[in-house]
Write a protein that holds these residues in place. Sequence first.
Motif, PDB file in Angstrom:
ATOM      1  N   GLY A 111       0.813  -1.204   0.000  1.00  0.00           N
ATOM      2  CA  GLY A 111       0.000   0.000   0.000  1.00  0.00           C
ATOM      3  C   GLY A 111       0.849   1.257   0.000  1.00  0.00           C
ATOM      4  O   GLY A 111       0.547   2.235  -0.694  1.00  0.00           O
TER       5      GLY A 111
ATOM      6  N   LYS B 194      -4.565  -1.086  -2.980  1.00  0.00           N
ATOM      7  CA  LYS B 194      -5.641  -0.989  -1.993  1.00  0.00           C
ATOM      8  C   LYS B 194      -6.405  -2.291  -1.799  1.00  0.00           C
ATOM      9  O   LYS B 194      -7.046  -2.494  -0.769  1.00  0.00           O
ATOM     10  CB  LYS B 194      -6.621   0.101  -2.422  1.00  0.00           C
ATOM     11  CG  LYS B 194      -5.987   1.486  -2.529  1.00  0.00           C
ATOM     12  CD  LYS B 194      -6.989   2.508  -3.048  1.00  0.00           C
ATOM     13  CE  LYS B 194      -6.346   3.881  -3.195  1.00  0.00           C
ATOM     14  NZ  LYS B 194      -7.306   4.880  -3.752  1.00  0.00           N
TER      15      LYS B 194
ATOM     16  N   ARG C  27      -9.130  -5.408   3.183  1.00  0.00           N
ATOM     17  CA  ARG C  27      -8.436  -5.148   1.923  1.00  0.00           C
ATOM     18  C   ARG C  27      -8.339  -6.404   1.060  1.00  0.00           C
ATOM     19  O   ARG C  27      -8.040  -6.318  -0.127  1.00  0.00           O
ATOM     20  CB  ARG C  27      -7.035  -4.596   2.185  1.00  0.00           C
ATOM     21  CG  ARG C  27      -7.023  -3.185   2.748  1.00  0.00           C
ATOM     22  CD  ARG C  27      -5.609  -2.747   3.101  1.00  0.00           C
ATOM     23  NE  ARG C  27      -5.046  -3.561   4.173  1.00  0.00           N
ATOM     24  CZ  ARG C  27      -3.813  -3.415   4.660  1.00  0.00           C
ATOM     25  NH1 ARG C  27      -3.014  -2.486   4.147  1.00  0.00           N
ATOM     26  NH2 ARG C  27      -3.373  -4.184   5.644  1.00  0.00           N
TER      27      ARG C  27
END
Length: 326
Positions: free
Chosen positions: A108, A114, A137
Amino acid sequence: MDQQTPVCFTNRSGLRLFGVMHTPQGARTDLAVMLLSPGVKMRVGPQGLYRRMTDEFVRMGIPVLRFDFFGLGDSEGTLREELLRDVYNHIEVGRFVDDTIDAMDWMGTEYGTKRFILSGLCGGAITGLLAGGRDARVAGLLGLGITAVLAASSADASLYMTTGQLQATRRKYIGRLLSPQAWMRLLTLKSDYRLIWRFLSEPLKQRFAKPPAGEAAPPPEKDNANPLFPPAFFNMLSTKRPMLLVFGGTDRLQWEFEEKFVARHREKLAALPALYDVHVIEHANHVLSLTEWQRELLDVSNRWLAKHYASDLAVRPTLQPAESPA
């Protein structure tokens, strides 16, 4: 072509974890696949399986990270267990989930990723499922030979065999009765006599299992179902995150998944979105050793990714020979 970059990042315990990042040219970076090490076999996978999977995902335009968990391969740390089954048990209850989440944090920060499709064989699959139960996520799971059970007493393969697995094994042994090689194994003490005794005695046990009037029923058989598996699985379904589970047709873990999870939770599964698919590769073993088995895996994975993540992909389904593992 993809850009292959050796990478190193630090987990929450301060240990350096090493791997390879594969970035397709012009790919979006908000979605990536993370291939999680299977048991103690590290980031290449058996017979270079993870490299072949990586090549296919990259051709679809998906970035891929392969890395070694702590204590494995190039990464720092030590596995302190003396017995391999204890290592497996700890993996099945989440030993490498923190490393997986730390890898997502690092991607990330470094790449702006993401969402993650977690994938892996056996221990990598259960690690991905448990990580999905903890971290939103995780956008999906591609699990190969996922284990819904614990490895306790794994030295005795007959101890926890399911009814369906016993029936299939019984038919297989009966079909071999005319084989001289089978009799030679039996007479030279190379057969698994505990397994033979169990599948021969099980029908008699079931026939006479009902206790006489006034007597208590016998205690239930030992159960090695993983108690962490159902909550994580239902978390994925209830939050509408798809899963593809692939098994080899001769893999005992398929029977254990069906009988020790699906059969016990049919009503709850029916009440949730039908977002998990199971694909069985006929005759394949647990690690999908043969080329044709791996190609079938890549084909079904390709179609599953295109179905659920089409807007993220530049789908190019033609399969090419894999490069040498690294």
